[in-house]
Design a protein around this motif. Structure first.
Motif, short mmCIF file in Angstrom:
data_model
loop_
_atom_site.label_atom_id
_atom_site.label_comp_id
_atom_site.label_asym_id
_atom_site.label_seq_id
_atom_site.Cartn_x
_atom_site.Cartn_y
_atom_site.Cartn_z
N ASP A 91 0.46 -6.40 1.26
CA ASP A 91 0.14 -5.37 2.01
C ASP A 91 1.00 -5.61 2.79
O ASP A 91 -0.32 -4.68 4.01
N ASP A 137 2.86 -5.88 -3.01
CA ASP A 137 3.23 -4.76 -1.97
C ASP A 137 3.36 -4.77 -0.85
O ASP A 137 3.16 -5.20 0.67
N ASN A 169 2.04 -2.96 -6.74
CA ASN A 169 2.60 -1.86 -7.22
C ASN A 169 3.02 -1.09 -6.93
O ASN A 169 4.14 -0.05 -7.74
N HIS A 170 3.45 -1.07 -5.69
CA HIS A 170 4.51 -0.35 -4.66
C HIS A 170 5.48 -0.55 -4.94
O HIS A 170 6.87 -0.34 -5.24
N HIS A 284 -2.58 -9.03 -8.07
CA HIS A 284 -2.77 -7.97 -7.10
C HIS A 284 -3.82 -7.43 -6.77
O HIS A 284 -4.51 -7.19 -5.25
N HIS A 322 -4.08 -5.65 -2.03
CA HIS A 322 -4.79 -3.67 -2.37
C HIS A 322 -5.08 -3.62 -2.13
O HIS A 322 -5.02 -2.20 -1.53
FE LIG Z 1 -1.47 -1.70 -4.02
#
Ligand SMILES: [Fe+2]
Length: 418
Positions: A91, A137, A169-170, A284, A322
């Motif tokens: 992140d 991320d 996820n991003h 993640h 995350h």
């Molecule tokens: Fe994330």
């Protein structure tokens, strides 16, 4: 204590890691990445809850050896010392701009962690952290190549070591102007920058010198001296993280990754039992979390357990991102105790734990939250030392490089923690 420092700008196979004279940190984005308009795109609106297919690895056994990436001198130093150290955090992407945070502040938050990590490499010299394993991320909000300069290449332009990554996820999220057609396929930019066939310049790096990484896939094992890290891709949802079809519930995802995890745990078990290496799993999404926004993923946790049970072998630690804070759990299962560490503290945002949380330690089932979560930007330093008493140590450092907020040591022979 290392007294001299020579920048290691290059690696094996003509790789480039860092710029020789890093310029001052950015104060504004080259490409404005603060817009959330993508969330309103027809494709995203229709598919926000959909998982995405996982790209097939480039080889049947997706593994990469640190010795094929890092300069041989540094590999020799690690091998002779019987000790390896590396960084991990997730992140790091900078994009959170709102009435409470300017673009300059978002950039400064990410830069403060990246600069602290670069300084930590310089401080450690040849025996210092050998690489950065990114927990996902890298870019927000959607994983477009045009954001890699501002959010990845520029902030880490002074980090003169290899950077490996699992996508968050991003990094895999997609959007598009049509309901059924994403603008580009999921993970297109991630694959271009981290899974290229050969190391070379990236079209997304601007003038920054770092060459592309050559991971065999978005899930893969990094085999380094004394440690192997099995990195998994937990897909594109805010939650839950998903690595398999979970018995046909998520057919898009398939079960290849679960088979890979089981096979890798089985492969690495003999070397771990012979005390030749530690084994870490990285995801993640965290299997367990007490974050107010990003909770744990029980399906993911069950899949990890399923693979470990099938292999008859449990890793020494699980690292995740995350959730934008530091959390350390101890998992007790199969007669063993080992840490689950969540460190989504790389600079994007700092999020509080969920309200009403009792003071640590708090035990739920087999997971014990060992200390109160730390809402602070920072990064992990992971060190494996081979000696008569081999250990795996995980430390959480803040971005000023003046304080280690928490640490845990796994004694590889006895399995004890301290
Ligand atoms: Fe994330």
């Amino acid at each position: 204590m290392q007294t001299e420092y020579t920048a290691r700008l290059t690696g094996a196979g003509n790789r480039l890691f860092a710029d020789p004279q890093p310029t001052p940190d950015e104060t504004s984005f080259l490409v404005d990445n603060t817009s959330k308009r993508y969330y309103d795109s027809p494709y995203y609106k229709r598919h926000a809850e959909d998982l995405q297919a996982v790209p097939k690895p480039s080889s049947a056994q997706p593994r990469i050896d640190l010795a094929d990436v890092l300069e041989p001198t540094l590999v020799d130093v690690i091998t002779h010392a019987g000790r390896i150290s590396f960084h991990a955090v997730g992140d790091t992407g900078a994009a959170k701009v709102d009435p409470f945070q300017s673009a300059a502040k978002a950039i400064a938050n990410e830069a403060s962690v990246a600069d602290a990590m670069s300084a930590d490499v310089r401080r450690g010299g040849l025996a210092g952290p050998a690489f950065f394993f990114h927990l996902g991320d890298l870019v927000y909000y959607f994983g477009e190549g045009r954001y890699y300069y501002d959010q990845f290449y520029e902030p880490f332009r002074g980090y003169d070591r290899p950077i490996f990554a699992i996508p968050g996820n991003h990094d895999g999220m997609v959007f598009g102007s049509q309901p059924d057609t994403p603008k580009v396929k999921t993970l297109t930019a991630f694959l271009r920058n981290f899974c290229s066939a050969t190391p070379g310049p990236s079209p997304d790096a601007g003038a920054v010198m770092r060459t592309t990484m050559t991971q065999p896939g978005v899930y893969f094992t990094l085999d380094a001296p004394f440690v192997s890290i099995i990195g998994l891709y937990t897909n594109v949802l805010e939650g839950p993280g998903v690595i398999s079809s979970q018995g046909g519930v998520y057919p898009t995802v398939g079960d290849d990754q679960l088979a890979f995890l089981t096979a890798e745990l089985t492969r690495l078990a003999p070397a771990r039992k012979a005390l030749e290496r530690a084994v870490i799993v990285a995801t993640h999404h965290p299997p367990a979390s007490v974050d107010s926004v990003h909770g744990g993923s029980t399906g993911l946790a069950d899949d990890l357990d399923k693979a470990c049970t099938a292999a008859g072998f449990w890793p020494d630690a699980v690292l995740s991102g995350h959730a934008h804070l530091y959390q350390r759990f101890t998992r007790a299962t199969g007669g063993r105790r080992f840490p689950y560490v969540v460190a989504g503290s790389g600079g994007y945002s700092a999020t509080k734990p969920k309200a009403g949380l009792a003071p640590a330690p708090v035990t739920v089932g087999e997971y014990t939250l060992e200390r109160d979560p730390i809402v602070e930007f920072g990064y992990l330093t992971v060190t494996v030392t081979m000696s008569t008493r081999p250990t795996l140590k995980i430390e959480f450092n803040d971005r000023t490089n003046t304080q280690t907020h928490d640490s845990v040591t796994v004694y590889l022979k006895s399995g004890k923690l301290s």
